[in-house]
Scaffold this motif. Structure first.
Motif, short mmCIF file in Angstrom:
data_model
loop_
_atom_site.label_atom_id
_atom_site.label_comp_id
_atom_site.label_asym_id
_atom_site.label_seq_id
_atom_site.Cartn_x
_atom_site.Cartn_y
_atom_site.Cartn_z
N THR A 183 -1.18 12.08 -7.18
CA THR A 183 -1.08 10.99 -6.21
C THR A 183 -2.44 10.34 -5.99
O THR A 183 -2.54 9.11 -5.94
N ARG A 184 -3.47 11.15 -5.84
CA ARG A 184 -4.81 10.59 -5.68
C ARG A 184 -5.20 9.73 -6.88
O ARG A 184 -5.76 8.64 -6.73
N GLN A 185 -4.91 10.23 -8.07
CA GLN A 185 -5.24 9.48 -9.28
C GLN A 185 -4.52 8.14 -9.31
O GLN A 185 -5.11 7.11 -9.65
N LEU A 186 -3.24 8.15 -8.96
CA LEU A 186 -2.46 6.92 -9.04
C LEU A 186 -2.90 5.94 -7.97
O LEU A 186 -2.98 4.72 -8.23
N ILE A 187 -3.20 6.41 -6.78
CA ILE A 187 -3.69 5.51 -5.73
C ILE A 187 -5.01 4.87 -6.17
O ILE A 187 -5.22 3.66 -5.97
N GLU A 188 -5.88 5.64 -6.77
CA GLU A 188 -7.15 5.08 -7.26
C GLU A 188 -6.91 4.02 -8.31
O GLU A 188 -7.57 2.97 -8.33
N ARG A 189 -5.93 4.25 -9.17
CA ARG A 189 -5.62 3.28 -10.22
C ARG A 189 -5.06 1.98 -9.63
O ARG A 189 -5.42 0.88 -10.04
N VAL A 190 -4.15 2.15 -8.67
CA VAL A 190 -3.59 0.96 -8.02
C VAL A 190 -4.69 0.19 -7.30
O VAL A 190 -4.78 -1.05 -7.41
N ASN A 191 -5.53 0.88 -6.55
CA ASN A 191 -6.59 0.21 -5.80
C ASN A 191 -7.59 -0.49 -6.72
O ASN A 191 -8.12 -1.56 -6.37
N ALA A 192 -7.84 0.08 -7.90
CA ALA A 192 -8.79 -0.53 -8.83
C ALA A 192 -8.21 -1.80 -9.46
O ALA A 192 -8.92 -2.79 -9.64
N GLN A 193 -6.91 -1.78 -9.79
CA GLN A 193 -6.31 -2.92 -10.48
C GLN A 193 -5.65 -3.93 -9.54
O GLN A 193 -5.53 -5.10 -9.88
N HIS A 194 -5.22 -3.44 -8.38
CA HIS A 194 -4.53 -4.33 -7.42
C HIS A 194 -5.02 -4.01 -6.01
O HIS A 194 -4.27 -3.49 -5.18
#
Length: 249
Positions: A45-56
């Motif tokens: 979950t942390r990884q995916l949130i970081e990815r979302v925040n970086a791209q969107h």
């Protein structure tokens, strides 16, 4: 088969027509990132949130429920989500099973334990067996605390963004989502995956595991079985567009 039925009934049974529904395009006024069933996978979950925040970075975060059970980090997941007051976190059937256990451990506990509740209990440092359900409930209630339990109780059943509804499991495609109540929205409906909606509304959901996130007849499925596959998925909606992001172990 048709000849056999004709001999018995005197006629060939009619072929049911395939109903083609013209699905209106998505219309989501703002950017929203919808994350699938977490099931106790805090690291993913942390990884995916970081990815979302970086791209969107502009995206509103929404989680479709089933934060707990099956995975080993349920307590960490709940703390993480509760520390994100701007995110939307929906009720899933596993949150309901947990609450039912807290309310009536002797009648509701065995079912929850069979469906991943033991991992959630263990994540709070509570031990016990299925023959000690009331003692286990008492210890879990203390470990979780009133704040966490009340947070779970108050999870909404759906959220709407333009003509997109986010729900946990499914919905009756023949009825307005707002009036359906808890059962079809967190446990699903037998027609949900068989019949598209005709009211112009799209639905993004979890609950049913798919190999890859997919779009089909106005339904967007994003549960990729994170606890078993090591893959957690999100769908990012903006305007008429949907894109998928994933975190993998």
């Amino acid at each position: 088969m048709g000849g056999f039925l004709k001999r018995i009934f005197g006629r060939t049974p009619p072929v049911m027509p395939v109903v083609e529904v013209d699905i209106p395009p998505l219309s989501v006024p703002d950017c929203v990132a919808v994350i699938g069933d977490i099931h106790g996978c805090a690291t993913l979950t942390r990884q995916l949130i970081e990815r979302v925040n970086a791209q969107h970075p502009e995206a509103h975060l929404l989680f479709v429920g089933d934060f707990i059970d099956r995975g080993e980090e349920s307590a960490d997941v709940l703390k993480m989500l509760m520390d994100m007051p701007d995110a939307t976190c929906l009720m899933g059937n596993h949150e309901r099973m947990c609450l039912d256990f807290l309310d009536n451990p002797e009648e509701r506990g065995a079912r929850w334990m069979r469906n991943g509740g033991l991992q959630t209990v263990a994540s709070y440092g509570v031990s016990g067996t299925q023959t000690e359900l009331t003692k286990m409930r008492d210890a879990l209630a203390v470990a979780m605390g009133d704040h966490t339990i009340n947070w779970l109780i108050n999870r909404p059943l759906y959220a709407q963004f333009g003509n997109l509804y986010a729900i946990h499991a499914g919905a009756d495609p023949q009825a307005a989502i707002e009036g359906q109540g808890e059962k079809p929205l967190i446990w699903g409906h037998p027609l949900f995956r068989k019949q598209p909606r005709t009211d112009g509304q799209w639905v993004v959901h979890g609950h049913t595991i798919v190999d890859q996130p997919m779009v089909e007849q106005g339904r967007v499925s994003i549960d990729t079985g994170a606890y078993a596959t090591g893959v957690l998925s999100a769908a990012v909606f903006a305007g008429a567009d949907v894109a998928f992001l994933q975190a993998k172990l």
